[in-house]
Enzyme design. Structure first.
Site, PDB file in Angstrom:
ATOM      1  N   GLY A   1      -9.820  30.729  37.221  1.00  0.00           N
ATOM      2  CA  GLY A   1     -10.646  29.910  37.939  1.00  0.00           C
ATOM      3  C   GLY A   1      -9.836  29.346  39.164  1.00  0.00           C
TER       4      GLY A   1
ATOM      5  CG  HIS B   1      -5.865  40.413  35.866  1.00  0.00           C
ATOM      6  ND1 HIS B   1      -4.894  39.365  36.334  1.00  0.00           N
ATOM      7  CD2 HIS B   1      -7.035  39.797  36.622  1.00  0.00           C
ATOM      8  CE1 HIS B   1      -5.356  38.478  36.837  1.00  0.00           C
ATOM      9  NE2 HIS B   1      -6.508  38.702  37.101  1.00  0.00           N
TER      10      HIS B   1
ATOM     11  CD  GLU C   1      -5.820  33.458  42.122  1.00  0.00           C
ATOM     12  OE1 GLU C   1      -5.895  32.955  41.201  1.00  0.00           O
ATOM     13  OE2 GLU C   1      -6.521  34.497  42.594  1.00  0.00           O
TER      14      GLU C   1
ATOM     15  CB  SER D   1     -15.755  37.148  29.823  1.00  0.00           C
ATOM     16  OG  SER D   1     -16.650  36.878  30.847  1.00  0.00           O
ATOM     17  CB  THR D   2     -15.058  31.912  31.738  1.00  0.00           C
ATOM     18  OG1 THR D   2     -14.427  32.596  32.894  1.00  0.00           O
ATOM     19  CG2 THR D   2     -14.719  30.500  31.632  1.00  0.00           C
TER      20      THR D   2
ATOM     21  CG  ASP E   1      -8.468  39.719  40.215  1.00  0.00           C
ATOM     22  OD1 ASP E   1      -8.578  39.079  38.930  1.00  0.00           O
ATOM     23  OD2 ASP E   1      -8.133  38.988  41.355  1.00  0.00           O
TER      24      ASP E   1
ATOM     25  CG  ASP F   1     -13.227  27.704  35.440  1.00  0.00           C
ATOM     26  OD1 ASP F   1     -12.500  27.270  36.254  1.00  0.00           O
ATOM     27  OD2 ASP F   1     -14.363  28.029  35.882  1.00  0.00           O
TER      28      ASP F   1
ATOM     29  CG  HIS G   1     -11.383  37.813  35.903  1.00  0.00           C
ATOM     30  ND1 HIS G   1     -11.130  36.686  35.383  1.00  0.00           N
ATOM     31  CD2 HIS G   1     -10.705  37.992  36.976  1.00  0.00           C
ATOM     32  CE1 HIS G   1      -9.774  36.309  35.862  1.00  0.00           C
ATOM     33  NE2 HIS G   1      -9.673  37.079  36.827  1.00  0.00           N
TER      34      HIS G   1
HETATM   35  C1  LIG Z   1     -11.139  34.271  44.894  1.00  0.00           C
HETATM   36  C2  LIG Z   1     -10.426  35.412  44.466  1.00  0.00           C
HETATM   37  C3  LIG Z   1      -9.453  36.057  45.665  1.00  0.00           C
HETATM   38  C4  LIG Z   1     -10.611  36.009  43.361  1.00  0.00           C
HETATM   39  C5  LIG Z   1      -9.736  36.605  42.542  1.00  0.00           C
HETATM   40  N1  LIG Z   1      -8.628  35.889  41.854  1.00  0.00           N
HETATM   41  C6  LIG Z   1      -9.101  35.107  40.709  1.00  0.00           C
HETATM   42  N2  LIG Z   1      -8.475  33.805  40.511  1.00  0.00           N
HETATM   43  C7  LIG Z   1      -8.862  33.122  39.529  1.00  0.00           C
HETATM   44  N3  LIG Z   1      -9.905  33.245  38.842  1.00  0.00           N
HETATM   45  C8  LIG Z   1     -10.476  34.130  38.883  1.00  0.00           C
HETATM   46  C9  LIG Z   1     -10.694  35.225  40.032  1.00  0.00           C
HETATM   47  N4  LIG Z   1     -11.408  36.208  40.006  1.00  0.00           N
HETATM   48  C10 LIG Z   1     -12.017  36.168  39.056  1.00  0.00           C
HETATM   49  N5  LIG Z   1     -11.714  34.756  38.494  1.00  0.00           N
HETATM   50  C11 LIG Z   1     -12.477  33.843  37.157  1.00  0.00           C
HETATM   51  O1  LIG Z   1     -13.221  34.803  36.591  1.00  0.00           O
HETATM   52  C12 LIG Z   1     -14.595  34.447  36.968  1.00  0.00           C
HETATM   53  C13 LIG Z   1     -15.583  35.526  36.665  1.00  0.00           C
HETATM   54  O2  LIG Z   1     -15.649  36.340  35.555  1.00  0.00           O
HETATM   55  P1  LIG Z   1     -16.168  35.846  34.113  1.00  0.00           P
HETATM   56  O3  LIG Z   1     -17.414  34.776  34.434  1.00  0.00           O
HETATM   57  O4  LIG Z   1     -14.937  34.769  33.587  1.00  0.00           O
HETATM   58  O5  LIG Z   1     -16.481  36.997  33.237  1.00  0.00           O
HETATM   59  C14 LIG Z   1     -14.449  33.450  37.947  1.00  0.00           C
HETATM   60  O6  LIG Z   1     -15.742  32.601  37.903  1.00  0.00           O
HETATM   61  C15 LIG Z   1     -13.202  32.789  37.733  1.00  0.00           C
HETATM   62  O7  LIG Z   1     -13.270  31.819  37.155  1.00  0.00           O
HETATM   63 ZN   LIG Z   2      -7.925  37.372  38.131  1.00  0.00          ZN
END
Ligand SMILES: CC(C)=CCNc1ncnc2c1ncn2[C@@H]1O[C@H](COP(=O)(O)O)[C@@H](O)[C@H]1O
Ligand SMILES: [Zn+2]
Length: 346
Positions: free
Chosen positions: A173, A16, A203, A98-99, A285, A140, A18
């Site tokens: 997201g 997990h 979450e 990744s998104t 995360d 997202d 991102h």
């Molecule tokens: C706010 C918080 C506690 C974050 C951790 N929990 C999360 N919950 C939901 N989506 C997430 C989280 N962390 C990252 N993301 C997603 O991952 C994206 C960033 O990575 P990427 O651009 O997909 O490459 C964020 O814009 C969001 O869509």
């Molecule tokens: Zn996550």
């Protein structure tokens, strides 16, 4: 063996992560120097030790990082750096997610976005990094039904053309925005075509209906699942579904503490699921945003919940069963773990 060394040397599986949340301080510095006109400081892209933020503030951090990562060159550098950092931390198998962003944000089509991440994975492999990397294309949730379908179509295409690198789809997201019911058709389509599903679920509190609906798919793994169990307002029936279907849960301790969805490490739901004997996988995360790495997360889980080195080893080895990569990769990883065991327990 020194404790820090044990955790770094411990072979690990990261399921997990991102991409844009995993960007390290060093890579952020390189991005800032490429774009001084943005006036972004490093304090805006990371949440340091002892700091906590609201979920809204955390999602604001991603918006800042996205401003810094907005060209093909940036994405390639970020993905390459992140993969090498995980490898240096002893991660032997990584599923990066990744998104693909809108073309207006990056100048890249969503297809080229995915191709660029794949290029970084291949580059690291060619350069001999000791890590097997796979990719989950992220949806997202705030972007609704149509974008979700578009993303799934792309993921299906790449599942067939990427030589096994694209293995699944993630749903993530801001959990306060949108509803899972709008995304169900896209997720069902992904599942039918053979893509694996890892969904952020419960979450935040009061998503019981959505979680129940999404569990009916069912997903192949759950991200967080913080509020599934009855002790925090979830329900026994949700827990029963997860247990009966043996759906592994990806647990990210520091992310939940710093994002304020869990009051402190000792109250983390790791304890609940671990004591049930349910498959759980420790993950980061967003290692960049939350200033952590996977070794540290294992160490925190062990010190908080009193796990022995043997118990930690078992935890990291059991994560192999939860990967989306093929059986042959699971076997290779099991062999690797067996080879490394004597070194760590001499
Ligand atoms: C706010 C918080 C506690 C974050 C951790 N929990 C999360 N919950 C939901 N989506 C997430 C989280 N962390 C990252 N993301 C997603 O991952 C994206 C960033 O990575 P990427 O651009 O997909 O490459 C964020 O814009 C969001 O869509
Ligand atoms: Zn996550």
């Amino acid at each position: 063996m020194d404790n820090d060394v044990f955790y770094r040397e411990l072979p690990k599986v990261e399921l997990h992560a991102h991409l844009n949340g995993s960007v390290s301080a060093q890579t952020i510095e390189k991005l800032i120097s490429r774009k001084p006109h943005l006036n972004i400081e490093h304090s805006m892209t990371a949440i340091g030790k002892g700091q906590r933020r609201t979920l809204d503030e955390c999602f604001e951090v991603f918006r800042v990082i996205h401003k810094l990562v907005d060209t093909e060159e940036d994405i390639l550098m970020v993905a390459t750096d992140v993969i090498k950092e995980f490898a240096a931390d002893g991660v032997k198998y990584l599923e990066l997610r990744s998104t693909p962003r809108e073309e207006r944000d990056t100048g890249l089509t969503k297809k080229t976005y995915i191709e660029t991440v794949i290029k970084a994975i291949q580059k690291c492999k060619e350069e001999g990094a000791d890590i097997d990397v796979r990719f989950l294309v992220a949806i997202d949730r705030r972007n609704g039904t149509e974008v979700a379908l578009e993303t799934v179509n792309l993921a299906e295409e790449f599942m067939l053309s990427s030589d096994g690198l694209v293995v699944g789809v993630d749903l993530s997201g801001d959990p306060t925005v949108g509803h899972g019911k709008d995304l169900l058709p896209a997720l069902q389509k992904a599942k039918n075509s053979g893509l694996k599903l890892s969904l952020h679920l419960s979450e935040i509190p009061s998503q019981l209906d959505e979680s129940d609906l999404l569990l009916s798919l069912p997903p192949d793994r759950i991200g967080h699942g913080t509020f599934l169990h009855p002790e925090v307002g979830g329900s026994q029936s949700l827990v029963n579904k997860v247990v009966q279907k043996k759906i592994p849960i990806e647990l990210c301790l520091t992310s939940n503490v710093k994002g304020n969805t869990v009051p402190c490490y000792s109250k983390h739901h790791f304890k609940y699921w671990y004591e049930l004997g349910h498959p759980t996988v420790i993950c980061t995360d967003d290692k960049g945003v939350f200033c952590t790495d996977l070794s540290q997360e294992y160490q925190l889980a062990a010190s908080t919940f009193g796990l022995s080195h043997e118990a930690v080893w078992k935890l990291s080895q059991q994560a192999i069963d939860c990967i989306f990569g093929p059986e042959i990769v699971k076997q290779q990883l099991q062999e690797k773990w067996n080879d490394l065991h004597p070194q760590l327990f001499k």
